[in-house]
Design an enzyme around this catalytic site. Sequence first.
Site, PDB file in Angstrom:
ATOM      1  N   ASN A  16     -21.649  56.725 -33.077  1.00 20.31           N
ATOM      2  CA  ASN A  16     -21.045  56.784 -31.464  1.00 20.31           C
ATOM      3  C   ASN A  16     -19.872  56.094 -31.703  1.00 20.31           C
ATOM      4  O   ASN A  16     -19.489  57.375 -30.578  1.00 20.31           O
ATOM      5  CB  ASN A  16     -21.620  55.496 -30.833  1.00 20.31           C
ATOM      6  CG  ASN A  16     -22.982  55.526 -29.918  1.00 20.31           C
ATOM      7  OD1 ASN A  16     -23.561  55.232 -28.990  1.00 20.31           O
ATOM      8  ND2 ASN A  16     -23.824  55.574 -31.118  1.00 20.31           N
ATOM      9  N   TYR A  21     -17.418  51.512 -39.398  1.00 21.65           N
ATOM     10  CA  TYR A  21     -16.224  52.940 -38.879  1.00 21.65           C
ATOM     11  C   TYR A  21     -15.641  52.231 -36.729  1.00 21.65           C
ATOM     12  O   TYR A  21     -15.426  52.434 -37.013  1.00 21.65           O
ATOM     13  CB  TYR A  21     -17.542  54.024 -38.007  1.00 21.65           C
ATOM     14  CG  TYR A  21     -17.045  55.332 -39.358  1.00 21.65           C
ATOM     15  CD1 TYR A  21     -17.050  55.168 -40.603  1.00 21.65           C
ATOM     16  CD2 TYR A  21     -18.064  55.984 -38.344  1.00 21.65           C
ATOM     17  CE1 TYR A  21     -17.223  55.802 -41.516  1.00 21.65           C
ATOM     18  CE2 TYR A  21     -17.689  57.662 -39.671  1.00 21.65           C
ATOM     19  CZ  TYR A  21     -17.663  57.124 -41.220  1.00 21.65           C
ATOM     20  OH  TYR A  21     -17.911  58.070 -42.250  1.00 21.65           O
ATOM     21  N   GLY A  22     -16.856  51.160 -36.735  1.00 17.98           N
ATOM     22  CA  GLY A  22     -16.377  50.509 -35.859  1.00 17.98           C
ATOM     23  C   GLY A  22     -15.485  49.851 -35.016  1.00 17.98           C
ATOM     24  O   GLY A  22     -14.924  49.893 -34.473  1.00 17.98           O
ATOM     25  N   ASP A  50     -24.103  59.839 -39.744  1.00 21.18           N
ATOM     26  CA  ASP A  50     -23.186  58.404 -39.293  1.00 21.18           C
ATOM     27  C   ASP A  50     -22.231  57.825 -40.062  1.00 21.18           C
ATOM     28  O   ASP A  50     -22.611  57.960 -42.164  1.00 21.18           O
ATOM     29  CB  ASP A  50     -24.318  57.720 -39.436  1.00 21.18           C
ATOM     30  CG  ASP A  50     -24.373  55.913 -38.280  1.00 21.18           C
ATOM     31  OD1 ASP A  50     -23.580  56.092 -37.589  1.00 21.18           O
ATOM     32  OD2 ASP A  50     -24.874  55.482 -38.809  1.00 21.18           O
ATOM     33  N   SER A  51     -22.433  56.915 -40.511  1.00 23.29           N
ATOM     34  CA  SER A  51     -21.404  55.807 -41.146  1.00 23.29           C
ATOM     35  C   SER A  51     -22.065  54.786 -41.954  1.00 23.29           C
ATOM     36  O   SER A  51     -21.757  54.718 -42.744  1.00 23.29           O
ATOM     37  CB  SER A  51     -20.721  54.902 -40.022  1.00 23.29           C
ATOM     38  OG  SER A  51     -21.124  53.667 -39.260  1.00 23.29           O
ATOM     39  N   CYS A  97     -24.524  52.124 -29.957  1.00 21.05           N
ATOM     40  CA  CYS A  97     -24.921  52.169 -30.855  1.00 21.05           C
ATOM     41  C   CYS A  97     -25.522  52.791 -31.737  1.00 21.05           C
ATOM     42  O   CYS A  97     -26.339  51.773 -30.813  1.00 21.05           O
ATOM     43  CB  CYS A  97     -23.867  50.602 -30.805  1.00 21.05           C
ATOM     44  SG  CYS A  97     -24.161  49.989 -33.030  1.00 21.05           S
ATOM     45  N   THR A  98     -25.316  52.852 -32.847  1.00 19.73           N
ATOM     46  CA  THR A  98     -26.736  53.673 -33.035  1.00 19.73           C
ATOM     47  C   THR A  98     -27.449  51.927 -33.651  1.00 19.73           C
ATOM     48  O   THR A  98     -28.969  52.241 -33.951  1.00 19.73           O
ATOM     49  CB  THR A  98     -26.490  54.006 -35.064  1.00 19.73           C
ATOM     50  OG1 THR A  98     -25.569  53.033 -35.152  1.00 19.73           O
ATOM     51  CG2 THR A  98     -26.175  54.959 -35.022  1.00 19.73           C
ATOM     52  N   HIS A  99     -27.698  50.865 -33.832  1.00 20.84           N
ATOM     53  CA  HIS A  99     -27.654  49.860 -33.778  1.00 20.84           C
ATOM     54  C   HIS A  99     -29.261  49.039 -33.107  1.00 20.84           C
ATOM     55  O   HIS A  99     -30.015  48.328 -33.078  1.00 20.84           O
ATOM     56  CB  HIS A  99     -27.263  48.443 -34.633  1.00 20.84           C
ATOM     57  CG  HIS A  99     -26.469  49.027 -36.113  1.00 20.84           C
ATOM     58  ND1 HIS A  99     -26.127  49.951 -36.775  1.00 20.84           N
ATOM     59  CD2 HIS A  99     -26.887  48.275 -37.277  1.00 20.84           C
ATOM     60  CE1 HIS A  99     -25.524  49.993 -37.671  1.00 20.84           C
ATOM     61  NE2 HIS A  99     -26.183  49.211 -38.777  1.00 20.84           N
TER      62      HIS A  99
HETATM   63  N1  DGL Z   1     -23.127  53.440 -36.240  1.00 19.31           N
HETATM   64  C1  DGL Z   1     -21.509  53.253 -35.584  1.00 19.31           C
HETATM   65  C2  DGL Z   1     -22.068  53.046 -33.672  1.00 19.31           C
HETATM   66  O1  DGL Z   1     -22.484  53.614 -33.703  1.00 19.31           O
HETATM   67  C3  DGL Z   1     -21.582  51.634 -35.842  1.00 19.31           C
HETATM   68  C4  DGL Z   1     -21.843  50.977 -37.567  1.00 19.31           C
HETATM   69  C5  DGL Z   1     -20.344  51.065 -37.483  1.00 19.31           C
HETATM   70  O2  DGL Z   1     -19.256  50.072 -37.301  1.00 19.31           O
HETATM   71  O3  DGL Z   1     -19.844  52.217 -37.884  1.00 19.31           O
HETATM   72  O4  DGL Z   1     -20.692  53.204 -33.161  1.00 19.31           O
END
Ligand code: DGL
Length: 265
Positions: free
Chosen positions: A74, A42-43, A10-11, A183-185
């Site tokens: 994601n 990354y988003g 993940d990011s 989204c992961t969060h």
């Molecule tokens: N992990 C990213 C996602 O699920 C969220 C955090 C980011 O923007 O890197 O899209």
Amino acid sequence: MLHRAIGIFDSGVGGLTVFKEIMRALPREDLIYLGDTARVPYGTKSAETVRRYALEAGAFLVDQGVKVLVVACNTASAVALPALRERFRLPVIGVIEPGARRAAQSRSGRIGVIGTEGTIASGRYEDAIRSFLPEASVCSTACPLLVPLAEEGWAEHAVAHLVADEYLARFKQRQIDTLVLGCTHYPLLRKVLQGVVGDDVTLVDSAEQTAEAVRELFAEQGLARPDGGGQRTFFVTDVPDRFVRVGEPFLGQALGRVTQVRIEG
Ligand code: DGL
């Protein structure tokens, strides 16, 4: 026989929600996690940049000898899956298709999707949901402020409620019956999100659905290790301190040792 691990990237910390579900679904497997904390988020980045980052993260995990690659992010799943599948000769699982498949069980076909700017701009969730349910009416919106709220530990704060209310107002008007947490969060914000959309709306947690998809793949292809295992290894690309502090609520337990690595090609 040498048992190989599942690689998950993940990011940053968010993918620990996916890691946690995989740990629960396949407790005997060894898991290796990579959080690209030096380059998060990354988003908000272009698809081209996220693809490059994802290929570097994938290469690092493949070098660790993993048997499966899980793209927990994601945004990376939305823009980099074909490139990863082309580059690496092992199963690559993203979070979008499993979440979309579950969302397509919607009774009314009115489905909402929330995610980062990159995920929503890609239209990947809409396409994937329509591939399972062609008549679906999908409404998507980016909710960028929810990521820092979750990382700040404000997932159940009044501010989170206010922000979610603002973002989700259009879904209430459209009377969706299913909302994809793309989204992961967002699993951390589940309570607030459910409160805003109401109990009649089914929340689809991509992390849970992805763990289920990995479990199914292992059953189909006989990839599961029969005994032992359960080792967890964490790598990050920036100094580990913040990852450890912010990541524990995402994982729901202490992280243990986290090692900093360089992955740029
Ligand atoms: N992990 C990213 C996602 O699920 C969220 C955090 C980011 O923007 O890197 O899209």
